[in-house]
Each structure stands twice: as C-alpha cells, then as structure tokens.
Design a protein around this motif. Structure first.
Motif, mmCIF file in Angstrom:
data_model
loop_
_atom_site.group_PDB
_atom_site.id
_atom_site.type_symbol
_atom_site.label_atom_id
_atom_site.label_comp_id
_atom_site.label_asym_id
_atom_site.label_seq_id
_atom_site.Cartn_x
_atom_site.Cartn_y
_atom_site.Cartn_z
ATOM 1 N N TYR A 1 0.885 -1.168 0.000
ATOM 2 C CA TYR A 1 0.000 0.000 0.000
ATOM 3 C C TYR A 1 0.913 1.205 0.000
ATOM 4 O O TYR A 1 1.567 1.467 1.021
ATOM 5 N N GLN B 1 4.173 1.248 2.045
ATOM 6 C CA GLN B 1 4.180 0.122 3.004
ATOM 7 C C GLN B 1 4.103 -1.217 2.269
ATOM 8 O O GLN B 1 3.109 -1.525 1.619
ATOM 9 N N VAL C 1 3.448 -4.974 2.360
ATOM 10 C CA VAL C 1 2.734 -5.884 3.262
ATOM 11 C C VAL C 1 3.204 -7.326 3.044
ATOM 12 O O VAL C 1 3.467 -8.052 4.003
ATOM 13 N N PRO D 1 -1.994 -12.933 13.374
ATOM 14 C CA PRO D 1 -2.551 -11.800 14.111
ATOM 15 C C PRO D 1 -3.128 -10.715 13.203
ATOM 16 O O PRO D 1 -2.910 -10.741 11.979
ATOM 17 N N ASN D 2 -3.824 -9.776 13.806
ATOM 18 C CA ASN D 2 -4.349 -8.623 13.072
ATOM 19 C C ASN D 2 -3.213 -7.947 12.314
ATOM 20 O O ASN D 2 -2.093 -7.852 12.815
ATOM 21 N N ALA E 1 -1.548 -8.896 9.813
ATOM 22 C CA ALA E 1 -0.479 -9.758 9.284
ATOM 23 C C ALA E 1 -0.413 -9.724 7.756
ATOM 24 O O ALA E 1 0.620 -10.037 7.164
ATOM 25 N N GLY E 2 -1.553 -9.395 7.117
ATOM 26 C CA GLY E 2 -1.585 -9.370 5.651
ATOM 27 C C GLY E 2 -2.503 -10.427 5.055
ATOM 28 O O GLY E 2 -2.484 -10.666 3.849
ATOM 29 N N LYS E 3 -3.339 -11.047 5.882
ATOM 30 C CA LYS E 3 -4.190 -12.159 5.419
ATOM 31 C C LYS E 3 -5.206 -11.695 4.367
ATOM 32 O O LYS E 3 -5.323 -12.297 3.296
ATOM 33 N N SER E 4 -5.928 -10.615 4.689
ATOM 34 C CA SER E 4 -6.939 -10.125 3.731
ATOM 35 C C SER E 4 -6.263 -9.604 2.468
ATOM 36 O O SER E 4 -6.769 -9.785 1.359
ATOM 37 N N THR E 5 -5.139 -8.967 2.650
ATOM 38 C CA THR E 5 -4.397 -8.445 1.501
ATOM 39 C C THR E 5 -4.016 -9.591 0.569
ATOM 40 O O THR E 5 -4.184 -9.501 -0.655
ATOM 41 N N ARG F 1 -7.082 -10.809 -1.355
ATOM 42 C CA ARG F 1 -7.461 -9.874 -2.428
ATOM 43 C C ARG F 1 -6.480 -9.966 -3.593
ATOM 44 O O ARG F 1 -6.870 -9.870 -4.754
ATOM 45 N N GLN G 1 -14.153 -10.026 3.915
ATOM 46 C CA GLN G 1 -14.328 -9.990 5.369
ATOM 47 C C GLN G 1 -15.607 -9.236 5.735
ATOM 48 O O GLN G 1 -16.338 -9.644 6.617
ATOM 49 N N GLU H 1 -12.484 -14.814 6.987
ATOM 50 C CA GLU H 1 -13.209 -14.897 8.265
ATOM 51 C C GLU H 1 -14.692 -15.207 8.067
ATOM 52 O O GLU H 1 -15.560 -14.437 8.506
ATOM 53 N N HIS I 1 -9.744 -16.672 12.644
ATOM 54 C CA HIS I 1 -9.124 -16.216 13.891
ATOM 55 C C HIS I 1 -9.368 -17.224 15.006
ATOM 56 O O HIS I 1 -8.714 -17.182 16.041
HETATM 57 N N1 LIG Z 1 -6.669 -0.164 2.048
HETATM 58 C C1 LIG Z 1 -5.547 -0.082 2.745
HETATM 59 N N2 LIG Z 1 -4.744 1.001 2.655
HETATM 60 C C2 LIG Z 1 -3.589 1.075 3.346
HETATM 61 N N3 LIG Z 1 -3.122 0.104 4.157
HETATM 62 C C3 LIG Z 1 -3.875 -0.987 4.290
HETATM 63 C C4 LIG Z 1 -5.125 -1.160 3.609
HETATM 64 N N4 LIG Z 1 -5.649 -2.359 3.939
HETATM 65 C C5 LIG Z 1 -4.780 -2.899 4.806
HETATM 66 N N5 LIG Z 1 -3.719 -2.099 5.015
HETATM 67 C C6 LIG Z 1 -2.558 -2.376 5.896
HETATM 68 O O1 LIG Z 1 -1.946 -3.571 5.430
HETATM 69 C C7 LIG Z 1 -1.561 -4.403 6.526
HETATM 70 C C8 LIG Z 1 -2.228 -5.768 6.376
HETATM 71 O O2 LIG Z 1 -3.649 -5.594 6.471
HETATM 72 P P1 LIG Z 1 -4.650 -6.796 6.250
HETATM 73 O O3 LIG Z 1 -6.028 -6.214 6.183
HETATM 74 O O4 LIG Z 1 -4.212 -7.596 5.092
HETATM 75 O O5 LIG Z 1 -4.432 -7.624 7.592
HETATM 76 P P2 LIG Z 1 -5.194 -8.905 8.146
HETATM 77 O O6 LIG Z 1 -4.150 -9.924 8.413
HETATM 78 O O7 LIG Z 1 -6.311 -9.272 7.247
HETATM 79 O O8 LIG Z 1 -5.724 -8.369 9.552
HETATM 80 P P3 LIG Z 1 -7.121 -8.654 10.336
HETATM 81 O O9 LIG Z 1 -6.916 -9.952 11.060
HETATM 82 O O10 LIG Z 1 -7.195 -7.505 11.288
HETATM 83 O O11 LIG Z 1 -8.245 -8.669 9.356
HETATM 84 C C9 LIG Z 1 -1.946 -3.646 7.794
HETATM 85 O O12 LIG Z 1 -0.816 -2.973 8.270
HETATM 86 C C10 LIG Z 1 -2.989 -2.663 7.320
HETATM 87 O O13 LIG Z 1 -2.980 -1.500 8.116
#
Ligand SMILES: Nc1ncnc2c1ncn2[C@@H]1O[C@H](COP(=O)(O)OP(=O)(O)OP(=O)(O)O)[C@@H](O)[C@H]1O
Ligand SMILES: [Mg+2]
Length: 260
Positions: free
Chosen positions: A18, A21, A23, A43-44, A46-50, A53, A89, A167, A200
């Motif tokens: 992003y 940053q 990920v 953990p929250n 971590a990058g799972k949703s990223t 996608r 999610q 999730e 989770h």
């Molecule tokens: N649209 C966005 N713009 C900027 N940064 C983002 C965006 N979406 C996620 N991030 C950042 O990317 C990193 C990974 O986010 P992601 O949503 O993939 O985590 P996750 O593992 O799915 O967490 P969770 O368990 O909380 O859902 C985090 O640091 C988050 O702040």
C-alpha cells in the motif's frame, strides 16, 4: 518438479504493498491442494486479507500464481472470478434482494447452463446452510450472522475451483461455525475444490482444517497439519499468549492461560 505441473493453487514470490508500506514481501506458500481446507491464521494486520485480495486479482500483486499448472498472474479479476471465488471480510449491505434472489444471481453469474439447474442448486445450497426458511426474506432484514451465511451460499453455489474465504465464521454462533466449516470441507471433497480460509478461531482451525498456514508480518512462519502447527511455542511467538494444546475426549483442545 516444475510448479506448473501441480493441481491446485501455487503462490510464489508474491509482493503486495500500500503506497510505501510493503505488506507481503516475496511470499511463497506450499501447494494449496484441491479437496482440502487450508486455514490461514495470524494476528491482526499480518496481511491475510491483503493476500486473499491479491489472489482474487482485486489488488495489484507482483509474483506468480499458478492454478492447476496455469500461470494466472496476468489474468484480470473477471477472468479469475470464473475459477476463484472470493468472499470478503465485510459484506455489502446495500441491496434490495431477497435471499433466494441474491443466491440465484450469484449462481447465474458467468454461467451458460440451464437456469433450471441453477434453481435446483440454489435450493440445495440454502438447505445445506440452514437458510431455506429465510429464502424469501430481504437481505436487509437479516441478522449479521444470517447475512454471512448468505454470502457463503453465494460463494458455494458458484462451484469454484478455489474458494477464498475471509473470516467466514466471524459473526456466527458455535453451531453455525461448525456447520459452515463442515459443509465447506464436504464441498471441497465432493467438488475437488481448494479452500483457503482466514480464521481467527484457532480451536476451529484445529478441529476442521486439513492444513494450517501461519502468516505474521507478511511472512509465512509455519505450515502443516493443524495439531503440529498450532503448538504452544508458536502461540507464544505469534500471538503472545501462554497456551496449552491437548486432547479432550479424542478432540484437539486449546486453553489460554493468559497474555504474555
Ligand atoms: N486499504 C488499505 N490502505 C492502506 N493500508 C492498508 C489497507 N488495507 C490494509 N492495510 C494495511 O496492510 C496491513 C495488512 O492488512 P490486512 O487487512 O491484510 O491484515 P489482516 O491480516 O487481514 O488483519 P485482520 O486480522 O485484522 O483482518 C496492515 O498494516 C494494514 O494496516
Ligand atoms: Mg483481514
């Protein structure tokens, strides 16, 4: 062996960011085999949703993704969606559709078969997910958990090669959490579909996944059979909890003594 020979989904060197940053930095996963449920934990943030996608093609990613030996890295989202179905999610709430219509429209998306078959499939998936009595209810009138089940019905009815679930049980009661994972696992077996699901709920992953993948700060920390991966040392390192994992009447059980 060349990665292109494998059935299932293979990910190598995936990079996602992003802005400034990063990920995921060159993430590679073990083969996600068809017929199996692969739980993605971590953990929250971590990058799972990223990751999900990126696999669905909804967010730019560098690296390679093969599906059944075919390099799909360059495929547009619409083309990927014919074989990989992604359940986000958080689900869209603005719709005037009733449950049956919503699942039927998902069943009809991109299909060429007879609509009579689609009707049968919609009815069947609603039965299997305990939703048949809600068929005529507007989506807007449902509870959060009921809506989550409808989202899953929309994903399953499309019978994808790969199902990406973010999730899918977060809003569900205990009965429906296990019902959903049982149905998804059965569907994976019956249709030879690979499922990658973010969870989770670690006891649920222990009980229902075939393989667990642990993502932490964009890196794969461990992967393997649930009872081998979800162990006290990993829970301390990744989740910072003092936990014990054991066997309770023949079932894997996890108890957390506290945060470290
Ligand atoms: N649209 C966005 N713009 C900027 N940064 C983002 C965006 N979406 C996620 N991030 C950042 O990317 C990193 C990974 O986010 P992601 O949503 O993939 O985590 P996750 O593992 O799915 O967490 P969770 O368990 O909380 O859902 C985090 O640091 C988050 O702040
Ligand atoms: Mg997430």
């Amino acid at each position: 062996m060349s990665p292109t020979k494998d059935a299932g989904l293979r990910v190598q060197g995936l990079q996602m960011r992003y802005g400034a940053q990063t990920v995921l930095q060159g993430l590679s996963l073990p083969l996600l085999s068809p017929g199996q449920v692969h739980a993605l934990i971590g953990p929250n943030a971590a990058g799972k949703s990223t990751l999900l996608r990126g696999l669905a093609g909804l967010q730019a990613a560098q690296g390679q993704v093969w599906l059944d030996g075919e390099d799909i890295s360059g495929w547009a989202p619409a083309r990927r969606a014919q074989r990989l179905v992604y359940l986000p999610q958080s689900l869209p709430t603005r719709t005037g559709l009733a449950v049956f219509e919503a699942v039927l429209s998902a069943a009809m998306a991109g299909r060429r078969g007879r609509s009579a078959d689609a009707l049968t499939q919609v009815e069947s998936v609603l039965q299997r997910l305990d939703l048949i009595e809600l068929a005529s209810r507007p989506l807007l009138s449902l509870s959060g958990g009921q809506r989550q089940l409808v989202g899953l019905a929309q994903a399953l009815v499309r019978r994808p090669r790969v199902l990406l679930l973010d999730e899918p049980t977060s809003a569900l009661d205990l009965y429906h959490q296990h019902l959903v994972l049982e149905r998804v696992r059965q569907e994976a077996r019956d249709q030879d579909m690979a499922v990658l699901t973010v969870l989770h709920d670690l006891p649920l992953a222990l009980a229902r996944a075939d393989q667990v993948l642990v993502l932490d700060q964009g890196r794969l920390l461990a992967a393997g059979p649930p009872a081998q991966v979800i162990a006290p040392a990993l829970l301390a390192k990744v989740y910072r909890v003092d936990a014990v994992v054991g066997d309770l009447a023949g079932h894997p059980a996890l108890a957390v003594a506290g945060a470290l």
